[in-house]
Write a protein that holds these residues in place. Structure first.
Motif, PDB file in Angstrom:
ATOM      1  N   LYS A   1       0.819  -1.206   0.000  1.00 58.74           N
ATOM      2  CA  LYS A   1       0.000   0.000   0.000  1.00 58.74           C
ATOM      3  C   LYS A   1       0.857   1.263   0.000  1.00 58.74           C
ATOM      4  N   ALA A   2       2.055   1.153   0.576  1.00 56.07           N
ATOM      5  CA  ALA A   2       2.985   2.286   0.585  1.00 56.07           C
ATOM      6  C   ALA A   2       4.366   1.755   0.249  1.00 56.07           C
ATOM      7  N   TRP A   3       5.181   2.617  -0.360  1.00 52.62           N
ATOM      8  CA  TRP A   3       6.534   2.182  -0.733  1.00 52.62           C
ATOM      9  C   TRP A   3       7.535   2.966   0.104  1.00 52.62           C
ATOM     10  N   THR A   4       8.109   2.272   1.055  1.00 51.82           N
ATOM     11  CA  THR A   4       9.035   2.870   2.008  1.00 51.82           C
ATOM     12  C   THR A   4      10.308   2.030   2.046  1.00 51.82           C
ATOM     13  N   SER A   5      11.284   2.477   2.809  1.00 53.97           N
ATOM     14  CA  SER A   5      12.513   1.695   2.944  1.00 53.97           C
ATOM     15  C   SER A   5      12.221   0.325   3.531  1.00 53.97           C
ATOM     16  N   ALA A   6      11.230   0.240   4.424  1.00 55.62           N
ATOM     17  CA  ALA A   6      10.853  -1.059   4.992  1.00 55.62           C
ATOM     18  C   ALA A   6      10.263  -1.970   3.921  1.00 55.62           C
ATOM     19  N   ALA A   7       9.465  -1.407   3.012  1.00 53.69           N
ATOM     20  CA  ALA A   7       8.879  -2.206   1.932  1.00 53.69           C
ATOM     21  C   ALA A   7       9.967  -2.692   0.974  1.00 53.69           C
ATOM     22  N   VAL A   8      10.931  -1.823   0.667  1.00 52.23           N
ATOM     23  CA  VAL A   8      12.031  -2.213  -0.212  1.00 52.23           C
ATOM     24  C   VAL A   8      12.825  -3.346   0.429  1.00 52.23           C
ATOM     25  N   GLN A   9      13.126  -3.210   1.721  1.00 51.56           N
ATOM     26  CA  GLN A   9      13.918  -4.234   2.401  1.00 51.56           C
ATOM     27  C   GLN A   9      13.161  -5.553   2.492  1.00 51.56           C
ATOM     28  N   ALA A  10      11.854  -5.475   2.747  1.00 50.93           N
ATOM     29  CA  ALA A  10      11.053  -6.699   2.859  1.00 50.93           C
ATOM     30  C   ALA A  10      11.034  -7.455   1.534  1.00 50.93           C
ATOM     31  N   ARG A  11      10.891  -6.729   0.446  1.00 48.27           N
ATOM     32  CA  ARG A  11      10.877  -7.408  -0.862  1.00 48.27           C
ATOM     33  C   ARG A  11      12.279  -7.887  -1.240  1.00 48.27           C
ATOM     34  N   THR A  12      13.307  -7.142  -0.884  1.00 45.19           N
ATOM     35  CA  THR A  12      14.676  -7.604  -1.121  1.00 45.19           C
ATOM     36  C   THR A  12      14.917  -8.924  -0.402  1.00 45.19           C
ATOM     37  N   ASP A  13      14.456  -9.017   0.846  1.00 45.72           N
ATOM     38  CA  ASP A  13      14.615 -10.257   1.621  1.00 45.72           C
ATOM     39  C   ASP A  13      13.833 -11.406   0.980  1.00 45.72           C
ATOM     40  N   GLN A  14      12.655 -11.090   0.467  1.00 51.70           N
ATOM     41  CA  GLN A  14      11.834 -12.112  -0.194  1.00 51.70           C
ATOM     42  C   GLN A  14      12.548 -12.647  -1.440  1.00 51.70           C
ATOM     43  N   LEU A  15      13.102 -11.754  -2.239  1.00 49.47           N
ATOM     44  CA  LEU A  15      13.822 -12.174  -3.435  1.00 49.47           C
ATOM     45  C   LEU A  15      15.102 -12.930  -3.079  1.00 49.47           C
ATOM     46  N   LEU A  16      15.718 -12.524  -1.985  1.00 47.21           N
ATOM     47  CA  LEU A  16      16.926 -13.212  -1.531  1.00 47.21           C
ATOM     48  C   LEU A  16      16.637 -14.678  -1.245  1.00 47.21           C
ATOM     49  N   GLN A  17      15.478 -14.944  -0.636  1.00 50.36           N
ATOM     50  CA  GLN A  17      15.109 -16.322  -0.313  1.00 50.36           C
ATOM     51  C   GLN A  17      14.842 -17.147  -1.572  1.00 50.36           C
ATOM     52  N   LYS A  18      14.442 -16.493  -2.651  1.00 48.17           N
ATOM     53  CA  LYS A  18      14.286 -17.193  -3.929  1.00 48.17           C
ATOM     54  C   LYS A  18      15.640 -17.420  -4.599  1.00 48.17           C
ATOM     55  N   ALA A  19      16.489 -16.403  -4.536  1.00 46.88           N
ATOM     56  CA  ALA A  19      17.724 -16.422  -5.316  1.00 46.88           C
ATOM     57  C   ALA A  19      18.804 -17.317  -4.719  1.00 46.88           C
ATOM     58  N   LEU A  20      18.931 -17.336  -3.401  1.00 45.07           N
ATOM     59  CA  LEU A  20      20.025 -18.096  -2.795  1.00 45.07           C
ATOM     60  C   LEU A  20      20.013 -19.575  -3.186  1.00 45.07           C
ATOM     61  N   PRO A  21      18.890 -20.282  -3.028  1.00 42.43           N
ATOM     62  CA  PRO A  21      18.903 -21.682  -3.446  1.00 42.43           C
ATOM     63  C   PRO A  21      19.020 -21.855  -4.963  1.00 42.43           C
ATOM     64  N   ALA A  22      18.446 -20.916  -5.713  1.00 45.61           N
ATOM     65  CA  ALA A  22      18.522 -21.010  -7.174  1.00 45.61           C
ATOM     66  C   ALA A  22      19.961 -20.873  -7.666  1.00 45.61           C
ATOM     67  N   LEU A  23      20.793 -20.169  -6.918  1.00 46.42           N
ATOM     68  CA  LEU A  23      22.195 -19.984  -7.286  1.00 46.42           C
ATOM     69  C   LEU A  23      23.121 -20.933  -6.537  1.00 46.42           C
ATOM     70  N   GLY A  24      22.564 -21.782  -5.709  1.00 45.38           N
ATOM     71  CA  GLY A  24      23.388 -22.708  -4.954  1.00 45.38           C
ATOM     72  C   GLY A  24      24.216 -22.022  -3.879  1.00 45.38           C
ATOM     73  N   LEU A  25      23.691 -20.899  -3.358  1.00 43.03           N
ATOM     74  CA  LEU A  25      24.409 -20.147  -2.333  1.00 43.03           C
ATOM     75  C   LEU A  25      23.847 -20.394  -0.937  1.00 43.03           C
TER      76      LEU A  25
END
Length: 222
Positions: free
Chosen positions: A198-222
């Protein structure tokens, strides 16, 4: 996915694996999957093209000598320090080359799909959209009083949108952007993911970054 990369060195390796494994499709599939992980890790940490060329030449020689290039002595084995650097870039998004950043955003887009049903059409004719603009003004300055330049480049602040939408939105405020994202075809999954907020703040950016991190780490074998 490797076609997203702005450097072509992976092609020689794919051809060499295909030649070696012409009668071993399972082995070829394993090598191609490992190569993709290696390529996108290298892409994240800005290894220069001269270094990539040297590594690829040595890896091709190893394949000719029937040495596993992904093994403990392989040229395509990622060192611990390179893995650490790749994890750091996934968290902070500080990639100097915009083409490499764009390749990784396209790669992340494919992770929204099941591995057996990736819609690569969702990455075509698209631009990387900075939700929080790099040249922000207006209400953006209130929502990101201190961390604007850091948040702007984090992967959580990036998505793919059609080029005309990217050009039109420019430095628009989040309410306008969110409405535009929500109207995009459902295949534009990263944009719809952003529009959930609903709002785009530093907390929203960090939350989505963390979400993508959880997708990317196993996909890259990290």
């Amino acid at each position: 996915r490797m076609t997203f990369l702005p450097w072509p060195h992976w092609q020689a390796l794919v051809l060499k694996f295909a030649e070696r494994d012409s009668k071993a499709p399972v082995r070829f599939a394993r090598s191609a999957a490992l190569l993709e992980k290696w390529c996108f890790c290298i892409n994240l940490i800005d290894v220069d093209e001269f270094a990539i060329t040297r590594i690829v030449i040595d890896a091709l020689d190893q394949i000719d000598r029937d040495i596993d290039p992904f093994g403990s002595d392989g040229e395509l084995r990622l060192s611990r320090s390179w893995k650490d650097r790749a994890r750091a870039r996934l968290r902070d998004g500080q990639i100097t080359d915009p083409q490499r950043r764009g390749a990784h955003v396209r790669w992340l887009e494919t992770l929204y799909w099941p591995a057996s049903a990736v819609n690569f059409g969702a990455t075509n004719e698209c631009n990387v959209e900075h939700v929080l603009p790099r040249s922000a003004n207006g209400k953006w300055m209130d929502d990101f009083p201190q961390s604007l330049h850091i948040c702007a480049e984090q992967f959580g602040n990036l998505c793919l949108v059609p080029r005309d939408i990217n050009d039109r939105l420019g430095n628009a405020q989040y309410a306008e952007k969110r409405a535009a994202y929500a109207k995009l075809p459902k295949e534009m999954k990263s944009a719809h993911d952003v529009a959930k907020a609903k709002a785009w703040t530093s907390a929203a950016v960090q939350a989505r970054t963390d979400q993508l991190l959880q997708k990317a780490l196993p996909a890259l074998g990290l």
